[in-house]
Enzyme design. Sequence first.
Site, short mmCIF file in Angstrom:
data_model
loop_
_atom_site.label_atom_id
_atom_site.label_comp_id
_atom_site.label_asym_id
_atom_site.label_seq_id
_atom_site.Cartn_x
_atom_site.Cartn_y
_atom_site.Cartn_z
N HIS A 284 -5.24 -14.96 1.01
CA HIS A 284 -5.01 -13.51 0.99
C HIS A 284 -6.28 -12.75 0.59
O HIS A 284 -6.32 -12.12 -0.48
CB HIS A 284 -3.84 -13.16 0.08
CG HIS A 284 -3.25 -11.81 0.37
ND1 HIS A 284 -1.94 -11.50 0.18
CD2 HIS A 284 -3.83 -10.67 0.87
CE1 HIS A 284 -1.72 -10.24 0.53
NE2 HIS A 284 -2.86 -9.71 0.95
N ARG B 124 1.67 -9.64 6.44
CA ARG B 124 2.39 -10.15 5.27
C ARG B 124 3.11 -11.42 5.71
O ARG B 124 3.60 -11.51 6.84
CB ARG B 124 3.42 -9.14 4.77
CG ARG B 124 2.84 -7.97 4.00
CD ARG B 124 2.31 -8.38 2.62
NE ARG B 124 1.78 -7.26 1.85
CZ ARG B 124 0.51 -6.88 1.82
NH1 ARG B 124 -0.40 -7.53 2.54
NH2 ARG B 124 0.12 -5.88 1.06
N GLU C 288 3.33 -16.44 -2.32
CA GLU C 288 1.92 -16.49 -2.75
C GLU C 288 1.86 -16.51 -4.27
O GLU C 288 2.70 -15.90 -4.91
CB GLU C 288 1.17 -15.27 -2.21
CG GLU C 288 1.14 -15.24 -0.68
CD GLU C 288 0.38 -14.02 -0.12
OE1 GLU C 288 -0.23 -13.28 -0.90
OE2 GLU C 288 0.43 -13.83 1.10
P1 NAP Z 1 -0.70 1.11 9.36
O1 NAP Z 1 -1.84 1.96 9.82
O2 NAP Z 1 0.52 1.76 8.81
O3 NAP Z 1 -0.30 0.16 10.58
C1 NAP Z 1 0.86 -0.61 10.63
C2 NAP Z 1 1.38 -0.56 12.07
O4 NAP Z 1 2.48 -1.48 12.19
C3 NAP Z 1 1.87 0.81 12.48
O5 NAP Z 1 1.13 1.21 13.62
C4 NAP Z 1 3.34 0.60 12.81
O6 NAP Z 1 3.66 1.37 13.96
C5 NAP Z 1 3.40 -0.89 13.12
N1 NAP Z 1 4.72 -1.47 12.87
C6 NAP Z 1 5.48 -1.37 11.76
N2 NAP Z 1 6.63 -2.04 11.93
C7 NAP Z 1 6.59 -2.57 13.16
C8 NAP Z 1 7.48 -3.38 13.92
N3 NAP Z 1 8.67 -3.74 13.44
N4 NAP Z 1 7.12 -3.75 15.16
C9 NAP Z 1 5.93 -3.38 15.68
N5 NAP Z 1 5.03 -2.62 15.01
C10 NAP Z 1 5.37 -2.22 13.77
O7 NAP Z 1 -1.18 0.10 8.24
P2 NAP Z 1 -2.59 -0.67 8.14
O8 NAP Z 1 -3.47 0.06 7.20
O9 NAP Z 1 -3.08 -0.98 9.50
O10 NAP Z 1 -2.10 -2.00 7.38
C11 NAP Z 1 -1.15 -2.84 7.99
C12 NAP Z 1 -0.68 -3.90 7.00
O11 NAP Z 1 -1.68 -4.89 6.86
C13 NAP Z 1 -0.43 -3.41 5.57
O12 NAP Z 1 0.83 -2.80 5.42
C14 NAP Z 1 -0.56 -4.68 4.76
O13 NAP Z 1 0.71 -5.29 4.62
C15 NAP Z 1 -1.46 -5.56 5.63
N6 NAP Z 1 -2.77 -5.78 4.99
C16 NAP Z 1 -3.13 -7.03 4.65
C17 NAP Z 1 -4.36 -7.25 4.06
C18 NAP Z 1 -4.80 -8.65 3.70
O14 NAP Z 1 -5.48 -8.81 2.71
N7 NAP Z 1 -4.44 -9.66 4.47
C19 NAP Z 1 -5.23 -6.18 3.80
C20 NAP Z 1 -4.83 -4.91 4.17
C21 NAP Z 1 -3.59 -4.71 4.75
P3 NAP Z 1 5.14 1.86 14.30
O15 NAP Z 1 5.70 2.42 13.03
O16 NAP Z 1 4.98 2.83 15.39
O17 NAP Z 1 5.87 0.62 14.75
#
Ligand code: NAP
Length: 322
Positions: free
Chosen positions: A284, A237, A266
């Site tokens: 995005h 994000r 955005e």
């Molecule tokens: P996920 O499985 O929940 O992974 C997010 C990871 O971030 C978790 O392992 C979490 O681990 C870690 N995290 C959270 N806060 C943190 C911090 N302050 N420091 C370090 N690590 C941290 O989610 P996902 O499915 O992989 O998706 C991740 C994100 O990608 C989504 O929330 C979305 O915003 C973004 N996304 C973007 C697109 C796009 O179109 N560009 C598409 C899909 C998703 P811990 O809680 O252990 O820290």
Amino acid sequence: MKQKVVVFSQLDQDILQRLQQQYHVVMINPKLGDINAQLLEQVKDADAMIGAGRLLNASNLATAQQLKIISSVSVGYDNYDMAYLNQKKIWLSNTPHVLTETTADLAFSLMLSAARKVPVLDQWTKQGNWQRTVGMMQFGQDIFSKNLGIIGLGNIGAAIARRGFYGFNMNILYHNRREKLELAQPLNARYCALDELLQQSDFVVLAVDLNAESKALMGQHEFDQMQSHAVFVNIARGSVVDEQALIATLKAGKIFAAGLDVYAKEPLQESELFALENVVTLPHVGSATAETRKKMAELAYRNLVDALEGRTPAYVLNPSFS
Ligand code: NAP
């Protein structure tokens, strides 16, 4: 009487038709003027909402009386005021997993494009600049066997790491708030403090969810830790990055390049980023393939129907509103 569903963004046509067959469907239409006013009017007697890409909070949900669920067609849920939804006992659901590999593909596209200057060289070639063999100005960075630092080794972060590990023989470093042994071990991924990851990685990919602790996680101090040949990629994000610090870093040539899919504001229509050759900007599109967007819409539809038929949806984020 049919239950009422408010559709608050564009939606897959097949899913829209299915909703229209089952429910009384109302669409929020930007062409009809103020969106918040439309929402306040339409949510009064709505039972469910479905869509993505819109901030939903007290300012546009306050009139809701019987809303059971907001079914988001996304995995990220930072657009929604969770505390408010909990207070109003409204479920929020999302669409994880089905977009993981597609988004990881996009992250890798950004890594490769930024490291090998693909968009710049495409323009350069089309403009007739290829008059003799290429030189330093056209050279990029190697990817194979380099260090890949993942900030946020979750579903998408691990899928990016797998591509690096199995496809490009990369060494994987990662930083999370907690170690992720199950994900890390098969990839031989090493857990690091953030500064260490930034100092040692040739590629840094941001894949965290946006939360109170990840907001502005990458600021000037963090960019200053990166190596001058390193490539930074953000598919998470925009608000996880201090965009001004990133722009200053890129302008000063303190890192080699950046590949960005997400921005603080955005859609991005004006930005200093557009004037920089060492940044690849995408609108995005992490999950934006026809197949994946269909799967996301299907999953969001199932979450919504489950809620309206009295079942707890598979991907509800606040099942007990706490
Ligand atoms: P996920 O499985 O929940 O992974 C997010 C990871 O971030 C978790 O392992 C979490 O681990 C870690 N995290 C959270 N806060 C943190 C911090 N302050 N420091 C370090 N690590 C941290 O989610 P996902 O499915 O992989 O998706 C991740 C994100 O990608 C989504 O929330 C979305 O915003 C973004 N996304 C973007 C697109 C796009 O179109 N560009 C598409 C899909 C998703 P811990 O809680 O252990 O820290």
